[in-house]
Scaffold this motif. Structure first.
Motif, PDB file in Angstrom:
ATOM      1  N   ALA B  21       0.836  -1.184   0.000  1.00  0.00           N
ATOM      2  CA  ALA B  21       0.000   0.000   0.000  1.00  0.00           C
ATOM      3  C   ALA B  21       0.881   1.247   0.000  1.00  0.00           C
ATOM      4  CB  ALA B  21      -0.921  -0.004   1.211  1.00  0.00           C
ATOM      5  N   GLN B  22       1.924   1.187   0.814  1.00  0.00           N
ATOM      6  CA  GLN B  22       2.788   2.368   0.885  1.00  0.00           C
ATOM      7  C   GLN B  22       3.487   2.618  -0.439  1.00  0.00           C
ATOM      8  OE1 GLN B  22       5.153   1.421   4.283  1.00  0.00           O
ATOM      9  NE2 GLN B  22       3.891   2.677   5.657  1.00  0.00           N
ATOM     10  N   SER B  23       4.041   1.532  -1.014  1.00  0.00           N
ATOM     11  CA  SER B  23       4.803   1.765  -2.229  1.00  0.00           C
ATOM     12  C   SER B  23       3.879   2.169  -3.366  1.00  0.00           C
ATOM     13  CB  SER B  23       5.629   0.524  -2.568  1.00  0.00           C
ATOM     14  OG  SER B  23       4.975  -0.228  -3.555  1.00  0.00           O
ATOM     15  N   ASN B  24       2.653   1.573  -3.418  1.00  0.00           N
ATOM     16  CA  ASN B  24       1.721   1.973  -4.464  1.00  0.00           C
ATOM     17  C   ASN B  24       1.329   3.427  -4.292  1.00  0.00           C
ATOM     18  OD1 ASN B  24       1.856  -0.494  -5.552  1.00  0.00           O
ATOM     19  ND2 ASN B  24      -0.210  -1.157  -4.981  1.00  0.00           N
ATOM     20  N   GLU B  25       1.232   3.858  -3.028  1.00  0.00           N
ATOM     21  CA  GLU B  25       0.895   5.264  -2.808  1.00  0.00           C
ATOM     22  C   GLU B  25       1.967   6.173  -3.368  1.00  0.00           C
ATOM     23  OE1 GLU B  25      -0.144   6.010   1.325  1.00  0.00           O
ATOM     24  OE2 GLU B  25      -1.828   4.619   1.030  1.00  0.00           O
ATOM     25  N   ALA B  26       3.214   5.731  -3.205  1.00  0.00           N
ATOM     26  CA  ALA B  26       4.317   6.538  -3.738  1.00  0.00           C
ATOM     27  C   ALA B  26       4.168   6.679  -5.255  1.00  0.00           C
ATOM     28  CB  ALA B  26       5.654   5.886  -3.389  1.00  0.00           C
ATOM     29  N   CYS B  27       3.849   5.571  -5.933  1.00  0.00           N
ATOM     30  CA  CYS B  27       3.673   5.618  -7.395  1.00  0.00           C
ATOM     31  C   CYS B  27       2.474   6.490  -7.766  1.00  0.00           C
ATOM     32  CB  CYS B  27       3.472   4.228  -7.965  1.00  0.00           C
ATOM     33  SG  CYS B  27       4.821   3.096  -7.619  1.00  0.00           S
ATOM     34  N   LEU B  28       1.373   6.255  -6.980  1.00  0.00           N
ATOM     35  CA  LEU B  28       0.123   6.935  -7.331  1.00  0.00           C
ATOM     36  C   LEU B  28       0.220   8.441  -7.091  1.00  0.00           C
ATOM     37  CD1 LEU B  28      -2.505   4.382  -6.023  1.00  0.00           C
ATOM     38  CD2 LEU B  28      -2.121   5.080  -8.396  1.00  0.00           C
ATOM     39  N   ALA B  29       1.155   8.837  -6.230  1.00  0.00           N
ATOM     40  CA  ALA B  29       1.332  10.264  -5.993  1.00  0.00           C
ATOM     41  C   ALA B  29       1.454  11.000  -7.324  1.00  0.00           C
ATOM     42  CB  ALA B  29       2.573  10.498  -5.134  1.00  0.00           C
ATOM     43  N   CYS B  30       2.158  10.391  -8.267  1.00  0.00           N
ATOM     44  CA  CYS B  30       2.232  10.989  -9.610  1.00  0.00           C
ATOM     45  C   CYS B  30       1.164  10.402 -10.536  1.00  0.00           C
ATOM     46  CB  CYS B  30       3.605  10.726 -10.231  1.00  0.00           C
ATOM     47  SG  CYS B  30       4.959  11.512  -9.347  1.00  0.00           S
ATOM     48  N   HIS B  31       1.017   9.032 -10.509  1.00  0.00           N
ATOM     49  CA  HIS B  31       0.287   8.370 -11.593  1.00  0.00           C
ATOM     50  C   HIS B  31      -1.224   8.448 -11.470  1.00  0.00           C
ATOM     51  CE1 HIS B  31       3.402   6.654 -14.155  1.00  0.00           C
ATOM     52  NE2 HIS B  31       4.143   6.577 -13.056  1.00  0.00           N
ATOM     53  N   LYS B  32      -1.734   9.054 -10.390  1.00  0.00           N
ATOM     54  CA  LYS B  32      -3.188   9.200 -10.383  1.00  0.00           C
ATOM     55  C   LYS B  32      -3.627  10.497 -11.047  1.00  0.00           C
ATOM     56  CE  LYS B  32      -3.697  10.838  -5.608  1.00  0.00           C
ATOM     57  NZ  LYS B  32      -4.020  10.372  -4.254  1.00  0.00           N
ATOM     58  N   ALA B  33      -2.650  11.305 -11.441  1.00  0.00           N
ATOM     59  CA  ALA B  33      -2.976  12.550 -12.151  1.00  0.00           C
ATOM     60  C   ALA B  33      -3.638  12.219 -13.488  1.00  0.00           C
ATOM     61  CB  ALA B  33      -1.713  13.365 -12.369  1.00  0.00           C
ATOM     62  N   GLU B  34      -4.685  12.951 -13.809  1.00  0.00           N
ATOM     63  CA  GLU B  34      -5.404  12.717 -15.063  1.00  0.00           C
ATOM     64  C   GLU B  34      -4.518  13.041 -16.271  1.00  0.00           C
ATOM     65  OE1 GLU B  34      -8.947  12.169 -15.715  1.00  0.00           O
ATOM     66  OE2 GLU B  34      -9.103  11.481 -13.629  1.00  0.00           O
ATOM     67  N   GLY B  35      -4.691  12.266 -17.324  1.00  0.00           N
ATOM     68  CA  GLY B  35      -4.100  12.622 -18.607  1.00  0.00           C
ATOM     69  C   GLY B  35      -2.619  12.334 -18.744  1.00  0.00           C
ATOM     70  N   MET B  36      -2.027  11.584 -17.780  1.00  0.00           N
ATOM     71  CA  MET B  36      -0.607  11.218 -17.952  1.00  0.00           C
ATOM     72  C   MET B  36      -0.488  10.231 -19.088  1.00  0.00           C
ATOM     73  SD  MET B  36       1.138  10.564 -14.288  1.00  0.00           S
ATOM     74  CE  MET B  36       2.834  10.572 -14.812  1.00  0.00           C
ATOM     75  N   LYS B  37       0.475  10.419 -19.951  1.00  0.00           N
ATOM     76  CA  LYS B  37       0.636   9.411 -20.994  1.00  0.00           C
ATOM     77  C   LYS B  37       2.084   9.296 -21.428  1.00  0.00           C
ATOM     78  CE  LYS B  37      -1.023  12.691 -24.442  1.00  0.00           C
ATOM     79  NZ  LYS B  37      -2.181  13.089 -25.210  1.00  0.00           N
ATOM     80  N   VAL B  38       2.383   8.141 -21.983  1.00  0.00           N
ATOM     81  CA  VAL B  38       3.710   7.888 -22.535  1.00  0.00           C
ATOM     82  C   VAL B  38       3.577   7.966 -24.052  1.00  0.00           C
ATOM     83  CG1 VAL B  38       5.638   6.281 -22.657  1.00  0.00           C
ATOM     84  CG2 VAL B  38       4.137   6.299 -20.640  1.00  0.00           C
ATOM     85  N   VAL B  39       4.363   8.850 -24.657  1.00  0.00           N
ATOM     86  CA  VAL B  39       4.335   8.943 -26.120  1.00  0.00           C
ATOM     87  C   VAL B  39       5.566   8.208 -26.645  1.00  0.00           C
ATOM     88  CG1 VAL B  39       4.337  10.498 -28.105  1.00  0.00           C
ATOM     89  CG2 VAL B  39       3.144  11.148 -26.004  1.00  0.00           C
ATOM     90  N   PHE B  40       5.331   7.256 -27.559  1.00  0.00           N
ATOM     91  CA  PHE B  40       6.440   6.439 -28.059  1.00  0.00           C
ATOM     92  C   PHE B  40       7.027   7.083 -29.302  1.00  0.00           C
ATOM     93  CE2 PHE B  40       4.035   3.701 -25.391  1.00  0.00           C
ATOM     94  CZ  PHE B  40       4.983   2.909 -24.764  1.00  0.00           C
ATOM     95  N   PRO B  41       8.339   7.074 -29.417  1.00  0.00           N
ATOM     96  CA  PRO B  41       8.979   7.760 -30.556  1.00  0.00           C
ATOM     97  C   PRO B  41       8.569   7.158 -31.893  1.00  0.00           C
ATOM     98  CG  PRO B  41      10.591   6.459 -29.294  1.00  0.00           C
ATOM     99  CD  PRO B  41       9.333   6.486 -28.492  1.00  0.00           C
ATOM    100  N   GLY B  42       8.377   5.824 -31.902  1.00  0.00           N
ATOM    101  CA  GLY B  42       8.029   5.168 -33.159  1.00  0.00           C
ATOM    102  C   GLY B  42       6.546   5.211 -33.464  1.00  0.00           C
ATOM    103  N   GLY B  43       5.750   5.839 -32.619  1.00  0.00           N
ATOM    104  CA  GLY B  43       4.313   5.950 -32.868  1.00  0.00           C
ATOM    105  C   GLY B  43       3.491   5.360 -31.742  1.00  0.00           C
TER     106      GLY B  43
END
Lengths: 243, 295
Positions: B21-43
């Motif tokens: 729970a603690q470690s997931n909270e650490a991740c979610l601190a950033c990753h629960k933000a709306e609209g986060m995405k990874v754009v791949f260079p190859g498309g």
């Protein structure tokens, strides 16, 4: 002369009226549980199936009432067979050349091309057509319905394509029956100006002498000759009407 | 002494949960933000936003993020290994395969797995059907009853199917006996699994094969056996009832098509005649009531 407008004569026996009631109930329940299956992608179809408690219950009710309809059909065929030689009050539903002549004559009369209306017997051509349509429709619906109910059994001997074909025919025949009842039966038994809002004959079992004379003159004559009408009608006997 | 041992044991059981729970909270601190995405260079791009509510309902809710994303323990994260979003999904399948080797191996041999290796861009990967972060137990009624829609994501789409010489089959399935039953179960009794066949009952879930492949459960040689999985008493002609997910036409199931055409004309012909008869009769009554040239 007795008052022909108040003197009632039996048209349908208790058993016949009970048969009509069974048909009325099974028809309505089968439509209520069958149509939402045919139109299951529509909102009302889904809603009805939801109200009926799901598709399993809907099918169970449909099949239960289908069995009642089949049993009624067998009973009816037995009665027709048993009473086919009775002199009076026979079913008299078989189509004859005279029915086609009556139909053409009636069309001419209704359209105003002829002054004379054909004289009808116990059942006129409209009633015969409707009866035969119910008979034929029931046979088609029962056969196709059973094919869908027992596809494994049917395909022991017959090609499988008959199953989806039966499904298409079952739905088509049901819609045909629905329109026939809504347009034709409702018109003749409910909306026709002389019977509006409802022709009670199928529930009381009786019609007036006047009406019988007017709408079924050949039957009237037949009963009169057999002395089954009151003496005031000039019948041969003095037995009470209807027997 | 016994209660101390019990407390230690309970703590030992509970600790990983707390830690995750603690470690997931650490991740979610950033990753629960709306609209986060990874754009791949190859498309392509993939969402990197995690909905904690959905994740907690998933079958993997007891996992830490790093159970799967092993290389993302630290921030900043290492660079992307895949050039494209598709490549990323393909790589991610190895994560699933780590715990689910059976289905993964079946998938490798399936028509989908083979096409993925050839680089076909529309092929489903694990997450296409199971999702990445909201994975539910596939034995649930909800997952079973949703199956046609899951497969339909691609198999209802004429454009996608057309690229591979396939037909969209979803619409035809939805009108078949199996499809109607399954859809109604989902709508009306969603907690009950549909007793009617869904896609994977006939086509298999992970080792799906082309229907033309003789080893497919729906190939001409095998289809009756497959029907008999459920229809135990199915007669020898049973499988010929099958319309191959084709709407009836003169070429496919011509008998069904002709029955439909026959009833179309019979119904509308009858309606026309009956309306005409009732109209003629009404005309007579109207003349009787209001008079006319003839009475």
């Amino acid at each position: 002369m007795s008052d022909r407008n108040s003197h009632q004569i039996e048209r349908f026996s208790f058993a016949q009226r009970a048969e009509h009631l069974v048909l009325l109930v099974t028809f309505n329940v089968l439509m209520l549980t069958g149509l939402p299956q045919k139109y299951s992608t529509t909102g009302w179809g889904e809603g009805l199936i939801y109200l009926l408690g799901g598709i399993d219950q809907t099918r169970f009710i449909h099949r239960t009432f289908a069995v009642i309809l089949m049993l009624h059909g067998l009973y009816h065929l037995a009665v027709v067979t048993a009473t086919r030689r009775r002199p009076i009050r026979r079913h008299e539903m078989s189509l004859r050349i005279s029915d086609l002549r009556d139909m053409v004559g009636d069309m001419k009369f209704l359209a105003g091309w002829s002054e004379e209306r054909p004289a009808f017997g116990r059942f006129d051509y409209r009633q015969k057509f409707e009866y035969l349509a119910v008979l034929w429709g029931t046979v088609i619906l029962v056969v196709t319905g059973l094919a869908m109910w027992f596809p494994s059994l049917v395909t022991q001997w017959l090609p499988g394509v008959l199953i989806p074909a039966a499904r298409a025919a079952h739905g088509g025949e049901a819609i045909l029956a629905l329109f026939a009842v809504i347009i034709w039966h409702f018109y003749n038994a409910h909306f026709r100006p002389d019977v509006f809002p409802m022709d009670p004959a199928m529930f009381t079992g009786k019609i007036t002498l006047e009406r019988m004379h007017h709408e079924h003159p050949l039957e009237y004559e037949h009963l009169r000759r057999h002395g089954l009408l009151p003496p005031s009608e000039g019948g041969a006997g003095d037995t009470p009407a209807g027997r | 002494m016994r209660w101390i041992a019990l407390t230690v044991a309970l703590l030992a059981l509970a600790l990983p949960g707390i830690a995750s729970a603690q470690s997931n909270e650490a991740c979610l601190a950033c990753h629960k933000a709306e609209g986060m995405k990874v754009v791949f260079p190859g498309g392509g791009e993939l969402s990197a936003t995690i909905d904690p509510g959905r994740f907690e309902k998933s079958v993997h809710s007891s996992f830490t993020c790093t159970t799967c994303h092993t290389e993302h323990k630290d921030y900043p994260h290492p660079g992307l290994k895949a050039a494209t979003a598709r490549g990323y999904s393909a790589l991610a399948q190895q994560i699933c395969a780590g715990c689910h080797p059976g289905p993964a191996a079946q998938y490798e041999g399936s028509v989908h797995g083979q096409a993925l290796r050839k680089g076909v861009p529309d092929v489903p990967t694990c997450s296409s059907c199971h999702t990445a972060h909201a994975v539910v137990r596939p034995k649930t009624a909800a997952f079973r009853n949703e199956t046609p829609e899951t497969c339909g994501n691609c198999h209802a789409d004429a454009a996608v199917m057309g690229r591979y010489g396939l037909r969209p089959v979803f619409q035809s399935y939805a009108e078949e006996f199996h499809g109607v039953t399954t859809r109604l179960y989902r709508l009306v009794t969603p907690m009950s699994p549909s007793p009617a066949a869904v896609c994977y009952d006939c086509h298999a879930a992970h080792d799906t094969k082309s229907a033309k492949d003789p080893t497919s459960p729906v190939s001409r040689q095998n289809i009756l056996t497959t029907c008999r999985n459920c229809h135990k008493e199915a007669g020898r002609f049973f499988a010929t009832a099958w319309n191959e997910h084709q709407p009836p036409s003169l070429r496919h199931s011509p008998l069904v098509y002709l029955v439909q055409v026959f009833y179309f004309f019979l119904i509308w012909g009858t309606v026309l005649i009956l309306v005409a008869l009732a109209g003629l009769d009404l005309r007579y009554w109207a003349r009787l009531r209001w008079g006319g040239r003839r009475s």
